[in-house]
Enzyme design. Structure first.
Site, PDB file in Angstrom:
ATOM      1  N   SER A  57       0.825  -1.195   0.000  1.00  0.00           N
ATOM      2  CA  SER A  57       0.000   0.000   0.000  1.00  0.00           C
ATOM      3  C   SER A  57       0.871   1.262   0.000  1.00  0.00           C
ATOM      4  O   SER A  57       1.718   1.426  -0.864  1.00  0.00           O
ATOM      5  CB  SER A  57      -0.962  -0.052   1.189  1.00  0.00           C
ATOM      6  OG  SER A  57      -2.024   0.854   1.017  1.00  0.00           O
ATOM      7  N   ASP A 216      -5.330  -3.829  -2.992  1.00  0.00           N
ATOM      8  CA  ASP A 216      -4.333  -3.566  -1.952  1.00  0.00           C
ATOM      9  C   ASP A 216      -3.969  -4.854  -1.208  1.00  0.00           C
ATOM     10  O   ASP A 216      -4.856  -5.596  -0.763  1.00  0.00           O
ATOM     11  CB  ASP A 216      -4.935  -2.546  -0.977  1.00  0.00           C
ATOM     12  CG  ASP A 216      -3.948  -1.977   0.021  1.00  0.00           C
ATOM     13  OD1 ASP A 216      -3.246  -2.773   0.672  1.00  0.00           O
ATOM     14  OD2 ASP A 216      -3.895  -0.756   0.158  1.00  0.00           O
TER      15      ASP A 216
END
Length: 383
Positions: A57, A216
């Site tokens: 991320s 993600d």
């Protein structure tokens, strides 16, 4: 730099050079990621140059900026990124006191929800709830196209793909639910791989790579530590693991605390469990090695010999675990509160925590080869 500082830097470099692998592992955490930039700045000042950088991320974005630039440019490019995405001011002045900061931070987070962040993401119009199933933009609240332009401006992907450093970022396949690491040893890294690692639903859209769509990596695991420890080779390693959510925290006192605590626990990714499992595996490898050594050489199979050689070439892992500690006025919106005031605080905190860590040279020294893994949990609150 003073002579004393030069001597200290030289001492640290000598300690770090004892390891075959020096890794920087960045957890996801949105706006809190400026803390990681501060950590890297402190490491760079003493000449610590990791040979493996991994992230998930926002950690993937920070990792790409570090791996995709020459050493002398990395801190400047990190600062460029963070000042770009936090350049919109909510107020022309700063407010003092926890109550006022809490109010200002919430106002800043609300602005992020409504307006997005420059150079990062913009809100979709119309809202995805108003679109028919399957329509473009129907699966996320924001468009991350600005992030691609920012990455192309700040990251030299040819440098990453030259394999000068090992580089890996985590994502999850939306269709299969399988976790994957895009690693420059196996993949040609492009902006899409970084964007995929940071495509947290339902805010951000899945990113298409080679016909598959990815979200993600924090959906499955918010830290790349397990990927690093699961590698077939086990050279001596110094790992700086930088987490943005703490597994430990106070008992909630209101619904805001409940929401924040749930997020902290969910995204802390059971780091201690990962290191405990690795320690048990290393202990079993050690016992297997001792057992194989008792077999007469003429009776050893090729597999026995390979296992002995593998263990003989391995070394201990020393994990320095830095964890961001939230401020009293921060709430569950802390990972999407992108004010420049908070960004600079996070950066400075990461820098100061790392400076304190580097003063503890005994934590950094290579453990005895008989020890599988050593973990140092570093908290500002314990100083």
């Amino acid at each position: 730099m003073t002579e004393a500082a030069n001597q200290r830097s030289a001492e640290l470099c000598d300690i770090i050079d004892e390891y075959k692998r020096v890794a920087l592992v960045f957890q996801g955490g949105g706006a809190l990621g400026a803390y990681q930039a501060g950590v890297y700045e402190a490491l760079s000042e003493v000449g610590c140059d990791p040979n493996w950088i991994s992230g998930v991320s926002i950690g993937a974005i920070n990792s790409a900026i570090i791996a995709g630039n020459a050493p002398q440019d990395r801190v400047t490019k990190l600062r460029d990124f963070w000042e770009t995405i936090t350049s919109q001011r909510i107020l022309p002045f700063d407010l003092e006191g926890d109550i006022f900061r809490q109010w200002r931070n919430q106002l800043s987070a609300t602005r992020t929800i409504l307006q997005g962040q420059r150079g990062f993401f913009t809100p979709r119009f119309p809202n995805p709830w108003m679109l028919p199933s399957g329509a473009a933009g129907a699966t996320s609240f924001y468009d991350t196209a600005p992030l691609r332009d920012t990455l192309l401006r700040l990251v030299d992907f040819d440098r990453i793909n030259s394999r000068e450093k090992r580089f890996s970022v985590g994502a999850v396949n939306v269709r299969t639910g399988n976790f994957i690491y895009f690693d420059n040893q196996e993949h040609k890294i492009a902006p899409e791989h970084i964007m995929a690692s940071g495509a947290l639903p339902p805010g951000f859209p899945a990113v298409k790579i080679d016909g598959e769509y990815y979200w993600d990596g924090g959906v499955v695991s918010n830290t790349p530590l397990q990927f690093l420890l699961d590698q077939p080779d086990h050279p001596s390693a110094l790992v700086f693991q930088v987490d943005l959510f703490s597994a430990r925290g106070p008992l909630p006192r209101d619904m805001f605390d409940v929401s924040e605590r749930q997020k902290d626990i969910g995204y802390s990714s059971r780091t201690r469990y990962t290191t405990d499992v690795f320690r048990r595996v290393q202990d079993l490898r050690s016992k297997l090695y001792d057992a194989l050594q008792r077999i007469p050489e003429q009776l050893r199979t090729e597999e026995d010999i390979a296992l002995i050689e593998d263990y003989s070439s391995s070394g201990p892992a020393n994990i320095c675990h830095l964890i961001y500690q939230e401020k009293a006025y921060e709430r569950e919106s802390k990972d999407y509160e992108f004010s420049q005031t908070s960004m600079r605080e996070h950066w400075q905190t990461g820098y100061e925590d790392t400076v304190k860590t580097l003063r503890r040279t005994e934590w950094l020294r290579k453990p005895d080869d008989s020890i599988g893994i050593v973990v140092h949990d570093i908290h500002r609150l314990s100083e």
